[in-house]
Design a protein around this motif. Structure first.
Motif, PDB file in Angstrom:
ATOM      1  N   LYS A 137      90.463  51.720 -22.334  1.00  0.00           N
ATOM      2  CA  LYS A 137      89.945  52.882 -23.066  1.00  0.00           C
ATOM      3  C   LYS A 137      90.010  52.651 -24.563  1.00  0.00           C
ATOM      4  CE  LYS A 137      91.348  56.081 -19.437  1.00  0.00           C
ATOM      5  NZ  LYS A 137      92.588  56.636 -18.884  1.00  0.00           N
ATOM      6  N   ARG A 138      91.057  51.942 -24.987  1.00  0.00           N
ATOM      7  CA  ARG A 138      91.272  51.776 -26.420  1.00  0.00           C
ATOM      8  C   ARG A 138      90.281  50.820 -27.040  1.00  0.00           C
ATOM      9  NH1 ARG A 138      96.169  49.280 -26.662  1.00  0.00           N
ATOM     10  NH2 ARG A 138      97.014  50.768 -25.160  1.00  0.00           N
ATOM     11  N   ILE A 139      89.976  49.737 -26.372  1.00  0.00           N
ATOM     12  CA  ILE A 139      89.226  48.695 -27.079  1.00  0.00           C
ATOM     13  C   ILE A 139      87.814  48.428 -26.566  1.00  0.00           C
ATOM     14  CG2 ILE A 139      91.340  47.513 -27.780  1.00  0.00           C
ATOM     15  CD1 ILE A 139      90.802  45.457 -25.620  1.00  0.00           C
ATOM     16  N   ALA A 140      87.512  48.801 -25.317  1.00  0.00           N
ATOM     17  CA  ALA A 140      86.263  48.291 -24.741  1.00  0.00           C
ATOM     18  C   ALA A 140      85.029  49.092 -25.145  1.00  0.00           C
ATOM     19  CB  ALA A 140      86.382  48.268 -23.220  1.00  0.00           C
ATOM     20  N   ASP A 141      83.920  48.363 -25.259  1.00  0.00           N
ATOM     21  CA  ASP A 141      82.607  49.008 -25.449  1.00  0.00           C
ATOM     22  C   ASP A 141      81.836  49.023 -24.140  1.00  0.00           C
ATOM     23  OD1 ASP A 141      82.350  46.947 -28.360  1.00  0.00           O
ATOM     24  OD2 ASP A 141      83.045  49.031 -28.245  1.00  0.00           O
ATOM     25  N   PHE A 142      82.212  48.122 -23.248  1.00  0.00           N
ATOM     26  CA  PHE A 142      81.448  47.947 -22.014  1.00  0.00           C
ATOM     27  C   PHE A 142      82.444  47.663 -20.907  1.00  0.00           C
ATOM     28  CE2 PHE A 142      77.114  47.251 -20.540  1.00  0.00           C
ATOM     29  CZ  PHE A 142      77.282  46.598 -19.330  1.00  0.00           C
ATOM     30  N   GLY A 143      82.174  48.130 -19.695  1.00  0.00           N
ATOM     31  CA  GLY A 143      83.142  47.918 -18.626  1.00  0.00           C
ATOM     32  C   GLY A 143      82.549  47.281 -17.389  1.00  0.00           C
ATOM     33  N   LEU A 144      83.303  46.394 -16.763  1.00  0.00           N
ATOM     34  CA  LEU A 144      82.898  45.796 -15.489  1.00  0.00           C
ATOM     35  C   LEU A 144      83.990  46.088 -14.480  1.00  0.00           C
ATOM     36  CD1 LEU A 144      81.720  42.124 -16.275  1.00  0.00           C
ATOM     37  CD2 LEU A 144      80.299  44.030 -15.576  1.00  0.00           C
ATOM     38  N   PHE A 145      83.583  46.457 -13.273  1.00  0.00           N
ATOM     39  CA  PHE A 145      84.569  46.602 -12.216  1.00  0.00           C
ATOM     40  C   PHE A 145      84.176  45.671 -11.069  1.00  0.00           C
ATOM     41  CE2 PHE A 145      88.148  48.559 -10.366  1.00  0.00           C
ATOM     42  CZ  PHE A 145      87.913  48.693  -9.000  1.00  0.00           C
ATOM     43  N   ILE A 146      85.093  44.805 -10.723  1.00  0.00           N
ATOM     44  CA  ILE A 146      84.805  43.804  -9.697  1.00  0.00           C
ATOM     45  C   ILE A 146      85.580  44.137  -8.431  1.00  0.00           C
ATOM     46  CG2 ILE A 146      85.009  41.370  -9.062  1.00  0.00           C
ATOM     47  CD1 ILE A 146      84.564  40.631 -11.898  1.00  0.00           C
ATOM     48  N   GLU A 147      84.896  44.071  -7.306  1.00  0.00           N
ATOM     49  CA  GLU A 147      85.535  44.355  -6.030  1.00  0.00           C
ATOM     50  C   GLU A 147      84.990  43.397  -4.987  1.00  0.00           C
ATOM     51  OE1 GLU A 147      84.769  48.180  -3.888  1.00  0.00           O
ATOM     52  OE2 GLU A 147      86.758  48.653  -4.691  1.00  0.00           O
ATOM     53  N   ASP A 148      85.886  42.770  -4.238  1.00  0.00           N
ATOM     54  CA  ASP A 148      85.462  41.867  -3.159  1.00  0.00           C
ATOM     55  C   ASP A 148      84.496  40.787  -3.639  1.00  0.00           C
ATOM     56  OD1 ASP A 148      85.492  44.241  -0.442  1.00  0.00           O
ATOM     57  OD2 ASP A 148      86.910  42.668  -0.998  1.00  0.00           O
ATOM     58  N   GLY A 149      84.715  40.290  -4.819  1.00  0.00           N
ATOM     59  CA  GLY A 149      83.877  39.197  -5.285  1.00  0.00           C
ATOM     60  C   GLY A 149      82.526  39.622  -5.812  1.00  0.00           C
ATOM     61  N   ARG A 150      82.326  40.874  -6.026  1.00  0.00           N
ATOM     62  CA  ARG A 150      81.054  41.334  -6.567  1.00  0.00           C
ATOM     63  C   ARG A 150      81.276  42.342  -7.685  1.00  0.00           C
ATOM     64  NH1 ARG A 150      80.675  39.073  -2.434  1.00  0.00           N
ATOM     65  NH2 ARG A 150      78.854  38.377  -1.263  1.00  0.00           N
ATOM     66  N   ARG A 192      82.543  57.405 -14.417  1.00  0.00           N
ATOM     67  CA  ARG A 192      82.031  57.195 -13.066  1.00  0.00           C
ATOM     68  C   ARG A 192      82.975  57.772 -12.025  1.00  0.00           C
ATOM     69  NH1 ARG A 192      77.697  53.176 -12.795  1.00  0.00           N
ATOM     70  NH2 ARG A 192      78.012  52.939 -10.566  1.00  0.00           N
ATOM     71  N   GLU A 193      82.397  58.592 -11.144  1.00  0.00           N
ATOM     72  CA  GLU A 193      83.197  59.215 -10.110  1.00  0.00           C
ATOM     73  C   GLU A 193      82.922  58.615  -8.748  1.00  0.00           C
ATOM     74  OE1 GLU A 193      85.126  62.489 -10.726  1.00  0.00           O
ATOM     75  OE2 GLU A 193      85.096  61.378 -12.604  1.00  0.00           O
ATOM     76  N   ASP A 194      81.847  57.812  -8.666  1.00  0.00           N
ATOM     77  CA  ASP A 194      81.375  57.429  -7.331  1.00  0.00           C
ATOM     78  C   ASP A 194      82.066  56.199  -6.752  1.00  0.00           C
ATOM     79  OD1 ASP A 194      78.440  55.469  -8.263  1.00  0.00           O
ATOM     80  OD2 ASP A 194      80.295  55.899  -9.331  1.00  0.00           O
ATOM     81  N   HIS A 195      83.050  55.662  -7.488  1.00  0.00           N
ATOM     82  CA  HIS A 195      83.721  54.495  -6.926  1.00  0.00           C
ATOM     83  C   HIS A 195      85.205  54.753  -6.748  1.00  0.00           C
ATOM     84  CE1 HIS A 195      82.755  50.507  -5.700  1.00  0.00           C
ATOM     85  NE2 HIS A 195      81.537  50.718  -6.159  1.00  0.00           N
ATOM     86  N   ALA A 196      85.651  54.700  -5.534  1.00  0.00           N
ATOM     87  CA  ALA A 196      87.058  54.999  -5.250  1.00  0.00           C
ATOM     88  C   ALA A 196      87.970  54.018  -5.976  1.00  0.00           C
ATOM     89  CB  ALA A 196      87.318  54.921  -3.747  1.00  0.00           C
ATOM     90  N   GLY A 197      87.630  52.760  -5.901  1.00  0.00           N
ATOM     91  CA  GLY A 197      88.478  51.748  -6.526  1.00  0.00           C
ATOM     92  C   GLY A 197      88.566  51.957  -8.027  1.00  0.00           C
ATOM     93  N   LEU A 198      87.420  52.215  -8.626  1.00  0.00           N
ATOM     94  CA  LEU A 198      87.399  52.386 -10.083  1.00  0.00           C
ATOM     95  C   LEU A 198      88.197  53.626 -10.485  1.00  0.00           C
ATOM     96  CD1 LEU A 198      86.453  51.644 -12.859  1.00  0.00           C
ATOM     97  CD2 LEU A 198      84.280  52.783 -12.398  1.00  0.00           C
ATOM     98  N   THR A 199      87.968  54.692  -9.743  1.00  0.00           N
ATOM     99  CA  THR A 199      88.698  55.924 -10.046  1.00  0.00           C
ATOM    100  C   THR A 199      90.201  55.696  -9.968  1.00  0.00           C
ATOM    101  OG1 THR A 199      86.910  56.916  -8.774  1.00  0.00           O
ATOM    102  CG2 THR A 199      88.612  58.400  -9.592  1.00  0.00           C
ATOM    103  N   GLN A 200      90.598  55.004  -8.932  1.00  0.00           N
ATOM    104  CA  GLN A 200      92.019  54.719  -8.746  1.00  0.00           C
ATOM    105  C   GLN A 200      92.562  53.942  -9.931  1.00  0.00           C
ATOM    106  OE1 GLN A 200      93.076  52.077  -5.446  1.00  0.00           O
ATOM    107  NE2 GLN A 200      94.490  53.655  -4.758  1.00  0.00           N
ATOM    108  N   PHE A 201      91.764  52.943 -10.372  1.00  0.00           N
ATOM    109  CA  PHE A 201      92.196  52.127 -11.508  1.00  0.00           C
ATOM    110  C   PHE A 201      92.332  52.984 -12.765  1.00  0.00           C
ATOM    111  CE2 PHE A 201      92.617  48.748 -14.438  1.00  0.00           C
ATOM    112  CZ  PHE A 201      91.732  48.984 -15.488  1.00  0.00           C
ATOM    113  N   LEU A 202      91.330  53.812 -13.008  1.00  0.00           N
ATOM    114  CA  LEU A 202      91.333  54.556 -14.257  1.00  0.00           C
ATOM    115  C   LEU A 202      92.460  55.576 -14.328  1.00  0.00           C
ATOM    116  CD1 LEU A 202      87.505  55.086 -14.733  1.00  0.00           C
ATOM    117  CD2 LEU A 202      89.020  53.616 -16.074  1.00  0.00           C
ATOM    118  N   HIS A 203      92.894  56.014 -13.169  1.00  0.00           N
ATOM    119  CA  HIS A 203      93.960  57.004 -13.178  1.00  0.00           C
ATOM    120  C   HIS A 203      95.322  56.398 -12.876  1.00  0.00           C
ATOM    121  CE1 HIS A 203      91.058  60.118 -13.728  1.00  0.00           C
ATOM    122  NE2 HIS A 203      90.359  59.687 -12.699  1.00  0.00           N
ATOM    123  N   SER A 204      95.403  55.056 -12.904  1.00  0.00           N
ATOM    124  CA  SER A 204      96.689  54.427 -12.571  1.00  0.00           C
ATOM    125  C   SER A 204      97.639  54.442 -13.770  1.00  0.00           C
ATOM    126  CB  SER A 204      96.460  52.993 -12.117  1.00  0.00           C
ATOM    127  OG  SER A 204      95.851  52.255 -13.144  1.00  0.00           O
TER     128      SER A 204
END
Lengths: 238, 340, 543
Positions: A200-213, A226-238
């Protein structure tokens, strides 16, 4: 060859390592700080390795700063690298460690030496030329790595969880240093991170990788929302 | 990865090593190349004196090539075959002569051996004897007060008094003992060995190791030559080690020399063989080779030699008999010695 | 890709050349032997009950020797690794290289001086009232001697492995309060387990091909190894065909054992470190100090007393006289020249093989050829130990007999000695090389530091110590070796061991003892050179 507005392009890049297979396709904007996130084992390191040149794509093309680097050896790619640790040769002094970044045969001109000295000043380690890595703290060693990236002055800077080994206060300070350098040089930064606050502090652009994609690739505001990705949501709220 | 500096180092060392090997040919017009065993040519061996004496009369230069021992001599010849550079081979013993002859490399010596004083009635027109020694059990007088007086005594004696022997498969004294026991016991040799086994401390590959163990006191007895005590008496002034005289008799080792068919200067080689049985050569045998001379020496033998065991009976099997039966007898020995 | 195409090609080429060189050298010798053998009862040679008995014994004593050597080496290596600052530590480590360079016979006599019937042990036991002296002539003697010669080697290799563990691990372990049992289970054993198969294979081969020890201490012909049978085939019977077949038998047999060992894991990820200095807090506990002290004392006595026996025997001779003899200096110079050349050759071959093997691993392409190449290089470097030097020497002699053998003899001896030390050199260099590359390859690749610069700036400083150790190992091995020289020996070509044996063969055991002492001291000096230098070499280079 590639599109100038994209610093990094992966066109249908595929790779199989053991039982895992990876497939990356993306266009990353030039001049941005790009955060690469994902669960452990998802493929972040492989993504970075493909960019750095430590892994070779079995199919597809990798373009960096407009140049097709798919078959290029790491040193010929327009990138600088900073790992989590082991960025310095333990048995060489700071000056040599940085000098190798300019010229691998260590034939340095006066201008080169100047730039080494000034790069150390910029990262707050003036006068550290003769010191040995073993005598520096973790944070100081990472700063030397930054100094080296400065003198190399490549269009793309790849970082693999560079601050994970440092304490929170230091992490913030180093992130600030990274942004300073970024603003000064206008390079593209690709940083693998486990820390959502850092993202959140430094990025201008974000990539989320899951299962090699790459499952999410978006400018940072959109990424964070983004709310539509469970993995991403979990990461952002960790 | 190429290490240029190390390549350079290697090249230098390489050249140095080759340089150290030394040039083969010496100066002088005529050269006589004598293949012999190592202890002959060492500085206390007869070699240097023999070379000096012969060179005075022949107007040639003698070139010694030394190998480990008599057996190695034969192997070396077989390896080199007809291309061998040897003119004379000195150091085979009678157990090896049949095999040596079968190489086809040797020629008649042309030396009359009938006048030589060699026990055992050795006669051969190819090989000329130059020294001999009877095998004997040498014992430490400090440990053994009652040495064995016969082979029977040795075989049946107290098992706590040990003897070190050599392996007949790899050494000539070892083979000598085998043949000695065979000569005394004939068909009953296996039983004799089975009994003797209890007294054997260990079986060494060669004479050096056995004698080394003996002098270190590991065992009070060792299989060596009747002349061994002479060395200790003359060189060390000690009569601590003595030979045991066996009533049945002792087996003899006769060392011989021969000349090669392909020798470029056969006359010179023949001269050497003739020289071998003259005092000029024989003088060096007693106190340099520590064996018995086969003919007259210019001085009488040192006193110590008078104190040596002089066997009443000598055993010597013909070279052909040995060559024929060696393998079978060794197998017999192995079987007897391997039983527990 | 961590290596450029050019680097990969160069590495593979180097490996291929070395492999080809070894194969040709051995193959030609064998071929020459087979050619000269004519009709011989080859099959019969294999099926004789005698040979089967010999095989059984060879396997038995080799397996037991290996197990015992390793079992005893583990606590000693642990103690040495744990006590980094105990006084005399460096000397114990240096002491461990001496048995390797000592001619086997001299070592055996030293052992007999302590454990023999007239030896120290028996003298002590007699004083304590025990009547029956212990006898080392038999299987027990062979095992004892094998442990004496091989345990130090195992210990040094294990110590090197333990010291490669990142310093942080030990600090962590103490910080977590791990007891010695846990430390062994989680840190020490995994590291040891990864190097033990390689060490075991090496020791097994050394013991299986043991010749003089088996014959001198075995007590009788019941103790015979295949090597003895081979030696006899060439020396007494002159049956080259039989010798070759027996050699092949030996190789096949040992390959089976080595094959079984290769299923165990290879050196794994040794972790990354920031280059901290090595400290062992767990070594400071009083319990550890006591136990380690005891173990080290026992080890020092076990190794040192026989060597002391050699020393005392040597001092009883007239050393000054020996040193004044020109033949001594000539033979010393010859020995040194040969061992230096052999060591350099062994190092060169090892480095090419190690680089090539790593290049194959990095390829990841999984082509069948690559895998076979990898295994072939590893196998060749180990299996050379199983080809008896006498087979190589005789074969080459036959091959070259139409040329002037005395000119070529030194080269052959250098080559044979280099081959014989190859397994040791590989086992020192390869683990160090792999770990070093894991730590620095990515960084070097990303900076483009390759070729000569990489060698000079990065590889040499880090690998300096293992290279020096390997070099001194190879030199010590070559110095003490009588082997091939015995076949080619002549007056102008005398080495130190040859001199020792020749004195022994002329009743001059005192001289032999003196020369043996000198030889032992030279080996000691070599190993001092091999363990020289601070723990980590720091290099400051300014371009």
């Amino acid at each position: 060859m590639g599109d100038p507005q994209f610093a990094i392009e992966m066109h249908d890049v595929g790779l199989q390592l053991g039982t895992q297979d990876f497939h990356f396709d993306c266009r990353l904007p030039a001049g941005a700080v790009i955060a690469v996130t994902g669960a452990s084992g998802a493929g972040k390191s492989t993504f970075l390795n493909l960019l750095a040149g430590f892994d070779t794509a079995a199919q597809g093309r990798v373009l960096i700063a407009g140049k097709d680097v798919t078959d290029e050896y790491p040193a010929r790619r327009p990138v600088s690298l900073i790992f989590q640790d082991n960025n310095l040769f333990a048995h060489l002094d700071i000056f040599t460690n940085i000098g190798l970044g300019i010229e691998p045969a260590m034939k340095l001109s006066t201008a080169d030496r100047q730039s080494i000295t000034s790069s150390l000043e910029k990262v707050g380690l003036a006068g550290f030329e003769q010191r040995m890595p073993g005598t520096l703290s973790g944070g100081e060693r990472q700063r030397v790595a930054f100094a080296r990236a400065l003198v190399r002055n490549r269009p793309v800077l790849l970082l693999d969880e560079p601050f994970a080994a440092l304490d929170p206060g230091l992490r913030i300070g180093m992130a600030a240093l990274l942004l300073d350098m970024h603003r000064e040089t206008g390079n593209t930064v690709v940083v693998v991170s486990h820390d959502p606050d850092e993202v959140k502090r430094i990025a201008d652009f974000g990539l989320f990788i899951e299962d090699g994609r790459i499952v999410v690739a978006a400018p940072i505001d959109e990424f964070l929302g983004r709310e539509d990705h469970a993995g991403l949501t979990q990461f952002l709220h960790s | 990865m190429f290490k240029f500096t190390s390549c350079l180092l290697f090249a230098t060392a390489f050249v140095a090593t080759v340089g150290l090997a030394g040039p083969g040919a010496r100066a002088a017009d005529k050269t006589l190349t004598v293949y012999t065993y190592e202890s002959f040519t060492s500085e206390w061996g007869p070699g240097p004196k023999v070379k000096e004496a012969f060179e005075k009369t022949c107007g040639c230069s003698v070139n010694f090539v030394s190998v480990a021992d008599g057996v190695a001599l034969l192997s070396r010849l077989k390896l080199e075959g007809a291309a061998t550079k040897a003119d004379v081979v000195l150091g085979l013993d009678t157990n090896l002569t049949t095999e040596a002859k079968s190489t086809g490399l040797f020629d008649a010596s042309g030396v009359d051996v009938s006048a030589l004083k060699v026990p055992g009635d050795y006669k051969d027109d190819v090989f000329v004897p130059y020294d001999y020694g009877h095998f004997a059990v040498i014992y430490d007088t400090q440990t053994i007060k009652n040495p064995p007086q016969s082979m029977k005594d040795l075989v049946e004696g107290d098992p706590s008094q040990k003897i070190v022997i050599e392996d007949p498969r790899t050494s000539t004294p070892g083979l000598g003992l085998l043949l000695w026991v065979k000569s005394v016991y004939g068909d009953k040799a296996p039983e004799a060995w089975a009994k003797l086994k209890k007294r054997v401390l260990t079986v060494t590959p060669g004479w050096s190791e056995a004698y080394g163990l003996f002098t270190k006191g590991e065992a009070p007895m060792v299989l060596s030559y009747t002349t061994s005590p002479a060395y200790h008496m003359v060189a060390e002034n000690s009569d601590r080690y003595q030979a045991a005289a066996f009533s049945e008799g002792h087996y003899i080792q006769i060392e011989v020399a021969g000349l090669l068919k392909n020798a470029p200067d056969k006359a010179l080689a023949r001269d050497f063989l003739k020289f071998m049985v003259t005092p000029g050569f024989q003088d060096t045998i007693p106190t340099n080779n520590w064996m018995m001379p086969v003919s007259e020496t210019s001085q009488p033998l040192p006193d110590a030699f008078g104190k040596l065991v002089n066997p009443s009976k000598t055993f010597l099997m013909s070279s052909e008999e040995v060559a024929e039966n060696r393998k079978a007898w060794i197998d017999e020995w192995l079987a007897a010695m391997s039983m527990n | 890709m961590l290596l450029t195409k050019a680097e990969m090609r160069r590495a593979m080429l180097g490996g291929a050349l070395s492999l080809a060189g070894i194969a040709v050298f051995v193959g030609l010798a064998v071929f020459a032997l087979l050619l000269s053998s004519g009709a011989s009862s080859i099959l019969a040679a294999v099926l004789e009950p005698y040979i089967l008995r010999v095989l059984r014994f060879t396997l038995l004593q080799a397996l037991l020797s290996t197990l015992l050597s390793i079992a005893f080496a583990i606590p000693v290596a642990q103690a040495l690794a744990r006590q980094q600052h105990v006084p005399g530590r460096m000397w114990i480590i240096r002491l461990m290289a001496v048995p390797m360079g000592l001619p086997v016979l001299i070592g055996a006599l030293g052992l007999i001086g302590i454990w023999g019937r007239q030896g120290l042990m028996n003298a002590l036991l007699l004083k304590l009232g025990m009547a029956e002296p212990i006898s080392i002539y038999g299987l027990s003697g062979i095992l004892l001697a094998h442990i004496f010669f091989n345990m130090p080697l195992a210990c040094r290799l294990m110590l090197a492995a333990l010291e490669r563990v990142p310093a942080e691990y030990w600090l962590m372990a103490s910080g977590l309060g791990m007891r010695p049992g846990s430390i062994f289970r989680f840190i020490e054993w995994p590291v040891l387990r990864s190097v033990i198969p390689g060490i075991a294979g090496l020791i097994f081969m050394l013991c299986a091909t043991s010749f003089t020890l088996v014959l001198t201490l075995g007590g009788g012909p019941a103790a015979t190894t295949v090597e003895v049978a081979i030696y006899q085939s060439l020396r007494f019977d002159f049956d080259p065909g039989r010798a070759v077949v027996l050699s092949l038998l030996q190789i096949v047999l040992t390959s089976v054992i080595l094959g079984a060992l290769s299923f165990l894991p290879a050196p794994g990820d040794e972790g990354t470190t920031a280059g901290k200095a090595l400290r062992r807090p767990d070594g400071r506990l009083p319990g550890a100090r006591l136990a380690d002290g005891g173990v080290l004392l026992l080890a020092a006595l076990f190794l040192g007393l026989p060597l002391m026996s050699v020393l005392l025997a040597g001092l009883r001779s007239d050393l000054m006289k020996l040193l004044r003899e020109p033949i001594f200096w000539q033979s010393a110079a010859t020995s040194l020249a040969i061992s230096i050349s052999a060591a350099i050759l062994a190092l060169l071959i090892s480095m090419t093989l190690v680089s090539a093997r790593r290049a194959v691993l990095l390829r990841r392409s999984g082509a069948m050829g690559a895998g076979a190449f990898f295994a072939a290089m590893g196998g060749a470097s180990s299996l050379v130990l199983l080809v008896p030097p006498i087979v190589l020497a005789t074969g080459w002699f036959l091959a070259l007999r139409s040329f002037d053998v005395s000119a070529v003899a030194p080269l052959l001896i250098v080559a044979i000695n280099a081959l014989m030390s190859l397994p040791f050199v590989m086992r020192v260099l390869e683990p160090a090389f792999i770990v070093h590359k894991r730590r620095t390859q990515k960084l070097a690749a990303s900076l483009g530091v390759t070729g000569w610069v990489q060698l000079r700036l990065i590889d040499m400083p880090a690998l300096f110590k293992p290279v020096l150790t390997a070099f001194s190992f190879a030199m010590a091995l070559s110095l003490g070796d009588l082997g091939a020289v015995a076949l080619f020996g002549s007056d102008s070509f005398v080495t130190l061991p040859w001199l020792v044996y020749s004195r022994m063969g002329s009743y001059r055991t005192n001289d032999a003892d003196g020369l043996a002492l000198i030889l032992g001291i030279v080996c000691l000096l070599l190993t001092i050179a091999g363990t020289m230098g601070p723990a980590r070499r720091e290099v400051a280079v300014h371009g």
